[in-house]
Design a protein around this motif. Structure first.
Motif, PDB file in Angstrom:
ATOM      1  N   TYR A  23       5.688  19.291  15.103  1.00 35.06           N
ATOM      2  CA  TYR A  23       5.038  18.278  15.937  1.00 35.06           C
ATOM      3  C   TYR A  23       4.298  17.257  15.074  1.00 35.06           C
ATOM      4  N   VAL A  24       3.556  17.738  14.092  1.00 43.11           N
ATOM      5  CA  VAL A  24       2.767  16.839  13.247  1.00 43.11           C
ATOM      6  C   VAL A  24       3.672  15.968  12.382  1.00 43.11           C
ATOM      7  N   ALA A  80       1.711  18.076  22.496  1.00 43.74           N
ATOM      8  CA  ALA A  80       0.501  18.745  22.020  1.00 43.74           C
ATOM      9  C   ALA A  80       0.188  19.978  22.855  1.00 43.74           C
ATOM     10  N   ALA A 113      -4.357  15.780  19.233  1.00 46.45           N
ATOM     11  CA  ALA A 113      -3.468  14.623  19.116  1.00 46.45           C
ATOM     12  C   ALA A 113      -4.245  13.364  18.756  1.00 46.45           C
ATOM     13  N   ARG A 114      -5.396  13.177  19.384  1.00 43.75           N
ATOM     14  CA  ARG A 114      -6.203  11.992  19.088  1.00 43.75           C
ATOM     15  C   ARG A 114      -6.827  12.073  17.696  1.00 43.75           C
ATOM     16  N   GLY A 128       2.697  11.399  18.225  1.00 38.33           N
ATOM     17  CA  GLY A 128       2.966  12.615  18.980  1.00 38.33           C
ATOM     18  C   GLY A 128       2.416  12.527  20.391  1.00 38.33           C
ATOM     19  N   SER A 129       3.175  13.021  21.360  1.00 37.37           N
ATOM     20  CA  SER A 129       2.773  12.910  22.763  1.00 37.37           C
ATOM     21  C   SER A 129       1.772  13.999  23.135  1.00 37.37           C
ATOM     22  N   TYR A 130       1.045  13.764  24.234  1.00 34.32           N
ATOM     23  CA  TYR A 130       0.120  14.778  24.737  1.00 34.32           C
ATOM     24  C   TYR A 130       0.889  15.978  25.296  1.00 34.32           C
ATOM     25  N   ARG A 179      -4.126  11.087  15.341  1.00 35.67           N
ATOM     26  CA  ARG A 179      -3.900   9.641  15.424  1.00 35.67           C
ATOM     27  C   ARG A 179      -4.995   8.871  14.705  1.00 35.67           C
ATOM     28  N   GLY A 223       5.726  13.394  14.283  1.00 35.81           N
ATOM     29  CA  GLY A 223       4.900  12.414  14.972  1.00 35.81           C
ATOM     30  C   GLY A 223       4.302  11.372  14.042  1.00 35.81           C
TER      31      GLY A 223
END
Length: 395
Positions: A199-200, A140, A114-115, A135-137, A118, A203
């Motif tokens: 998700y990607v 993820a 996720a990071r 996107g949230s953890y 970002r 996000g």
């Protein structure tokens, strides 16, 4: 999920303006300085490379920008290298410790992913607006950990059925277990890949404007089934083509009264069989490349075809399997015959091909997008993902 477009909705194609000779100068300097500085310059090399490729990618008359600095990359890379060395050292001390570290890395991977997404997004700018990833953890952990565990668990259950069938000496149970395992593998692949892509995509942000896309598991299942079918048929065709050649040589030698010892010592026969095996190997390699091209093209075309930006812009991709396969094969030949020195031309050719077959439909002048106020972040997660070879590929 397509937009309801007006009849005259404009389509804007990406363009890549780099060339191999120009990039070769950057690439060779990056390589030599990275070697001389024992890898320290590699952070500057990464920034220079990304600046070149981003800066030469154009959409609707404007080009992209890469914002990361060499020091951001270097700090992240040093931390990642220290983590890798620590992991390797501790792994040598105790197998149990190695397993524990691997589990810790698996638990940390969703956060790193996720990071990483970002950081990459925030380091990209177009028309003075930075991209972002929100996107949230929790999301993820669901897509990068929970779904793969469920998929592997389902496959393990099917192989447990196979083992049970073997213990019962039941061919029927074994066959059912194998078929179920193949089905579980295909479904698990579709479930996991569709979840990651969703998700990607959902996000991602362009400034404060949201990307969105509805990704279907069934689409990935169809692609996997198509790839598996193509691979099986290719292997059968290769076997059917190679088998008669070998059998005819053996039958001809036997008809001439040759004994098994003579056949084993027959150089011409040995060369024929060796040539057949080499030809079969090349055919399998081409079959593998064909399947790779098929999966890459189908996934990219499907995923980008689902992506919208605030119902204003629609992304699209029109790669062809034949065209992409030709690119892959010629790139391999170029790399092999230049002993790796043709790599810059390979990267430029690939970037140009992908850009030429990617487009955005809609009004590029829409004004709803505003720059976000997210920070620039650090490159630790980005470099950790690279160091442990955990890169995320959606298309």
């Amino acid at each position: 999920m397509q937009m309801d477009p007006p009849a005259n909705r404009p389509t804007h194609h990406f363009n890549f303006h780099g060339n191999g000779a120009e990039y070769f100068g950057i690439w060779i300097v990056n390589l030599l300085l990275s070697i001389v500085t024992l890898g320290i310059y590699s952070a500057w090399a990464k920034v220079r490379t990304n600046n070149y490729f981003y800066g030469n990618t154009e959409l609707d008359g404007d080009r992209f920008e890469y914002l990361a600095t060499p020091m951001q990359i270097l700090i992240g890379r040093i931390i990642a290298i220290v983590a890798v060395i620590l992991w390797m050292t501790l792994s040598q001390m105790s197998p149990k410790l190695a397993i524990g570290l691997a589990l810790l890395l698996a638990l940390a991977f969703p956060v790193l992913a996720a990071r990483n997404l970002r950081f990459d997004a925030r380091m990209t700018r177009f028309r003075n607006l930075r991209f972002d990833f929100a996107g949230s953890y929790v999301g993820a952990y669901v897509v990068f950990l929970l779904f793969p565990i469920l998929a592997y668990g389902l496959i393990a259950l099917c192989f447990g059925l196979v083992a049970w069938g073997a213990s019962m000496h039941s061919v029927a149970i074994i066959v059912v277990g194998v078929i179920a395992a193949i089905g579980a593998g295909i479904f698990g692949y579709g479930l996991t890949m569709a979840a990651v892509a969703s998700y990607v995509i959902n996000g991602y942000r362009y400034g404060t404007s949201k990307f969105k896309g509805k990704i279907a598991i069934s689409a990935y299942v169809k692609i996997a089934l198509g790839a598996a079918t193509a691979l099986v048929l290719s292997m059968l065709l290769i076997a059917l083509a190679m088998l008669p050649i070998g059998l005819s040589e053996l039958v001809q030698a036997a008809m001439q009264g040759a004994s098994m010892e003579d056949i084993q010592q027959d150089r011409q026969l040995a060369m024929t069989l060796a040539g057949m095996m080499f030809g079969g190997y090349l055919a399998l390699l081409l079959a593998g490349l064909l399947v790779f091209a098929f999966v890459k093209v189908k996934i990219r075309n499907y995923v980008l075809g689902q992506v919208q930006l605030e119902n204003k812009l629609q992304l699209g991709s029109n790669l062809t399997v034949a065209g992409f396969l030709g690119l892959v094969v010629t790139n391999l030949l170029l790399t092999a015959f230049t002993l790796g020195l043709g790599r810059p031309w390979v990267e430029v050719r690939t970037a140009r091909y992908l850009a030429n077959h990617t487009q955005v439909s809609g009004d590029m002048g829409f004004t709803e997008a505003r720059d976000h106020n997210g920070g620039r972040d650090n490159a630790i997660a980005d470099e950790m993902v690279d160091a442990f070879d955990l890169n995320i590929a959606v298309i």
